[in-house]
Design a protein around this motif. Structure first.
Motif, PDB file in Angstrom:
ATOM      1  N   ASP A 350       0.806  -1.223   0.000  1.00 18.26           N
ATOM      2  CA  ASP A 350       0.000   0.000   0.000  1.00 18.26           C
ATOM      3  C   ASP A 350       0.840   1.274   0.000  1.00 18.26           C
ATOM      4  OD1 ASP A 350       0.902  -0.554   2.596  1.00 18.26           O
ATOM      5  OD2 ASP A 350      -0.742   0.576   3.500  1.00 18.26           O
ATOM      6  N   MET A 351       2.165   1.143   0.035  1.00 21.56           N
ATOM      7  CA  MET A 351       3.033   2.326  -0.005  1.00 21.56           C
ATOM      8  C   MET A 351       3.112   2.856  -1.434  1.00 21.56           C
ATOM      9  SD  MET A 351       6.154   1.090   2.481  1.00 21.56           S
ATOM     10  CE  MET A 351       5.838   0.611   4.187  1.00 21.56           C
ATOM     11  N   LYS A 352       3.143   4.175  -1.559  1.00 25.17           N
ATOM     12  CA  LYS A 352       3.193   4.788  -2.893  1.00 25.17           C
ATOM     13  C   LYS A 352       4.446   4.389  -3.663  1.00 25.17           C
ATOM     14  CE  LYS A 352       0.383   8.818  -1.659  1.00 25.17           C
ATOM     15  NZ  LYS A 352       0.390  10.295  -1.446  1.00 25.17           N
ATOM     16  N   VAL A 353       5.548   4.154  -2.937  1.00 26.08           N
ATOM     17  CA  VAL A 353       6.787   3.769  -3.621  1.00 26.08           C
ATOM     18  C   VAL A 353       6.665   2.405  -4.285  1.00 26.08           C
ATOM     19  CG1 VAL A 353       8.391   5.149  -2.258  1.00 26.08           C
ATOM     20  CG2 VAL A 353       7.762   2.852  -1.476  1.00 26.08           C
ATOM     21  N   MET A 354       5.681   1.620  -3.855  1.00 23.47           N
ATOM     22  CA  MET A 354       5.481   0.312  -4.460  1.00 23.47           C
ATOM     23  C   MET A 354       4.324   0.313  -5.459  1.00 23.47           C
ATOM     24  SD  MET A 354       8.004  -1.185  -3.325  1.00 23.47           S
ATOM     25  CE  MET A 354       7.657  -2.605  -4.361  1.00 23.47           C
ATOM     26  N   GLN A 355       3.707   1.453  -5.655  1.00 24.23           N
ATOM     27  CA  GLN A 355       2.574   1.548  -6.581  1.00 24.23           C
ATOM     28  C   GLN A 355       2.903   2.369  -7.821  1.00 24.23           C
ATOM     29  OE1 GLN A 355      -0.472   3.221  -4.093  1.00 24.23           O
ATOM     30  NE2 GLN A 355      -0.921   1.286  -3.055  1.00 24.23           N
TER      31      GLN A 355
END
Length: 481
Positions: A350-355
Motif C-alpha cells: 500500500d506504499m506509494k513507492v510500491m505503486q
C-alpha cells in the motif's frame, strides 16, 4: 490576471503556429515524397554539426533547467549517444533504404515480391524533461533517416533547453523540414490532436494513454515510450560488490530521473544487509558529498521534489525503514533540490513507492527466498520498461530471460542497453509500444510497402473463370495439400 491573459495569448500563438507548420510540412512532403540517400545523409550531417558546434551552450542550458545537472551526465547520456546515433544511421542508411526481396511461390511465377521502405510523411515527436536533448534528437535522427519531416514538441519544464533547441533547429533546417514547438500542456494537447503520419511520445504511462486516445481520432500510428517499475534481481551468488556498484551507478545517474532507472531491488533475504552495506559504500565513493558536488544532479523542479518527499513520508508513516545515503551528513532541505539516494526497507504493497514509478533517488529493497519467487513477483505486475539481473550462472540468466517480460533487459549491468545503437529500444504493455534506435527507428518511421510485380507473361490466367477445367483441378491438386 494580466499574466493569465499573456499566457492565453502565448498559447494561442503556439497553437496557430502548429497549424501553419503542419500545413507547410505536408505541402513540402508532397513535393518531395522520397528524399534521396544524399539528401538524408546531408540532413543528418547538418544535425551533427549543430550538436558538436553548440555543446557548451547545450550543457549550460540543461544545467540551468535542473539548477544543477552533471555536465558529464549530459555528455554521456545526451550528447554522446545523439552523435553516435547519427554516425550509426549514416553508416548503415544505404543498406536500410534498399528494397527487401521476398519469396514468390511457384503458383505466381514469373513475378517478383519486394518490400519498399517509404517515408511516412510528417511525424510528431513529444519530448519529456528528463533527457531533453537525447529524447528529441534520437527520434529526429530516425525520422530524418527514414525521409520524413518532423515537428517536435519540447517540454515546458526545461525552458532554457527547449528555447535553445528551437533556435538551433531553426538555424539548421527550414521550418517545413524540422520545426520545434514550445508551450504548456494545452499546446501539447493540440499538438497530439493533429493528423500526423506517425506520433512518438516519451513520458508517463498515464499521459501516454491520453496521447494514444487523441491519436486514435485520426488513426495516427503511435510509438509510446513509457516507464513503469523496472526491477533488479540480485542472485544468490553474484559478488555483492559487482551488483551494488552497478546498481548504485544506475540509480544515482541523473538521480533516478530516468525511465529505465532501477525502480526496486529483489534481494535474497540472507544477503539484505550485505547489499545495504555495499550499496552505501559504493555510492559514497562515487559521491562523497552532495550539496556542492556538480557531479550530483538536482531534482528538476519543486513539484517533482515534493512528490518524492511525499513518497518517503508515506513509506515512513506506514512502517518502512529509510536508509539515506548522505556521506557528508549535509543539510539539503534548504531549497537546493539535491536529494540523497534513499533505500526503503520493509515495504508494504500500500506504499506509494510500491505503486507508482518512482523516477527519483528512492530505491525500495524487497527480499525473496527463491528465484522462482522473485520471477513470480515480477510477472504478477505490469510489464516494465527494463529488467536487470545480476548473476553469472548462464543457466539462471537463461531462466530469467525466458520466464519474464520487459521492454529491454541488462544482465549484470544497468541502463546500458539504451546506449546500444544496434538494439531496439521500446516498452511492452504498460511500459509502451513500438521501438526505435538504429535500424528499428528507420523501420518505425517508414511505411513497409509490399509490391508484387509481373511483366508481360500472365500465369494467373490459369485460375480465371470459367472454373472447373482440368487446369483448375490440377492447380487445386498441387497447391491444396
Amino acid at each position: 490576471m494580466a499574466s493569465t491573459v499573456i499566457e492565453l495569448t502565448e498559447s494561442k500563438k503556439h497553437v496557430q503556429r502548429i497549424g501553419q507548420i503542419f500545413t507547410a510540412q505536408r505541402a513540402a512532403f508532397r513535393k518531395n515524397p522520397m528524399p534521396s540517400l544524399t539528401e538524408r545523409q546531408e540532413n543528418l550531417k547538418r544535425l551533427k554539426r549543430t550538436l558538436l558546434n553548440n555543446q557548451d551552450r547545450l550543457l549550460d542550458a540543461i544545467y540551468q533547467d535542473f539548477s544543477c545537472r552533471s555536465r558529464d551526465e549530459t555528455l554521456i547520456a545526451e550528447i554522446m549517444p545523439s552523435v553516435q546515433g547519427i554516425n550509426y544511421a549514416m553508416k548503415h542508411l544505404a543498406g536500410w533504404m534498399k528494397p527487401s526481396n521476398r519469396h514468390v511461390s511457384v503458383l505466381f511465377q514469373p513475378a517478383s515480391n519486394q518490400v519498399h521502405y517509404q517515408p511516412k510523411g510528417v511525424v510528431g515527436i513529444i519530448v519529456p524533461w528528463n533527457y531533453p536533448l537525447f529524447l528529441a534528437v534520437g527520434p529526429l535522427v530516425a525520422a530524418l533517416a527514414a525521409g520524413n519531416r518532423a515537428m517536435i514538441k519540447m517540454s515546458e519544464f526545461t525552458p532554457h533547453t527547449s528555447a535553445l533547441f528551437r533556435e538551433l533547429m531553426a538555424d539548421t533546417f527550414p521550418e517545413d523540414l524540422v520545426s520545434v514547438v514550445l508551450g504548456e500542456a494545452d499546446v501539447a494537447a493540440n499538438f497530439t490532436s493533429r493528423p500526423f503520419d506517425h506520433l512518438l511520445f516519451t513520458g508517463s504511462t498515464s499521459v501516454g494513454r491520453l496521447v494514444m486516445k487523441a491519436a486514435s481520432e485520426n488513426l495516427t500510428p503511435v510509438t509510446l515510450e513509457l516507464g513503469g517499475k523496472s526491477p533488479a534481481i540480485i542472485s544468490s551468488d553474484v559478488p555483492m560488490i559487482d551488483a551494488a556498484q552497478r546498481l548504485a551507478f544506475g540509480k544515482a545517474f541523473n538521480v533516478g530521473q530516468t525511465c529505465v532507472a532501477p525502480d526496486y531491488v529483489l534481494c535474497p533475504a540472507d544477503r539484505l544487509q550485505s547489499f545495504v552495506d555495499e550499496f552505501r559504500s559504493q555510492l559514497s565513493s562515487m559521491y562523497p558529498k552532495l550539496r556542492d558536488n556538480d557531479d550530483y544532479t538536482a531534482i528538476i523542479n519543486e513539484r517533482q521534489y515534493q512528490r518524492l518527499q511525499g513518497y518517503l513520508e508515506d513509506a515512513k508513516e506506514k512502517g518502512a525503514r529509510l536508509i539515506e545515503v548522505n556521506p557528508a551528513g549535509e543539510n539539503l532541505k534548504d531549497g537546493t533540490r539535491k536529494m540523497p539516494v534513499t533505500l526503503v526497507l520493509d515495504t508494504t504493497p500500500d506504499m506509494k513507492v510500491m505503486q507508482d514509478e518512482i523516477f527519483g533517488p528512492i530505491l525500495p529493497v524487497l527480499t525473496y527466498d527463491s528465484l522462482d519467487e522473485a520471477i513470480h513477483y515480477i510477472n504478477e505486475r505490469p510489464r516494465p520498461l527494463a529488467l536487470y539481473y545480476f548473476g553469472y550462472d548462464k543457466g539462471l540468466q537463461k531462466k530469467v530471460v525466458e520466464q519474464t517480460h520487459s521492454g529491454g533487459m541488462c544482465i549484470n549491468d544497468a541502463l546500458m542497453h539504451v546506449a546500444q545503437d544496434d538494439l531496439p529500444f521500446g516498452g511492452v504493455g504498460d511500459s509502451g509500444m513500438g521501438h526505435y534506435h538504429g535500424k528499428e527507428g528507420f523501420l518505425t518511421f517508414s511505411h513497409h510497402r509490399s509490391i508484387f510485380a509481373k511483366q508481360r507473361f500472365n500465369s494467373g490466367k490459369a485460375v480465371y473463370a470459367p472454373h472447373g477445367t482440368a487446369v483448375h483441378k490440377l492447380v487445386y491438386r498441387l497447391f491444396i495439400r
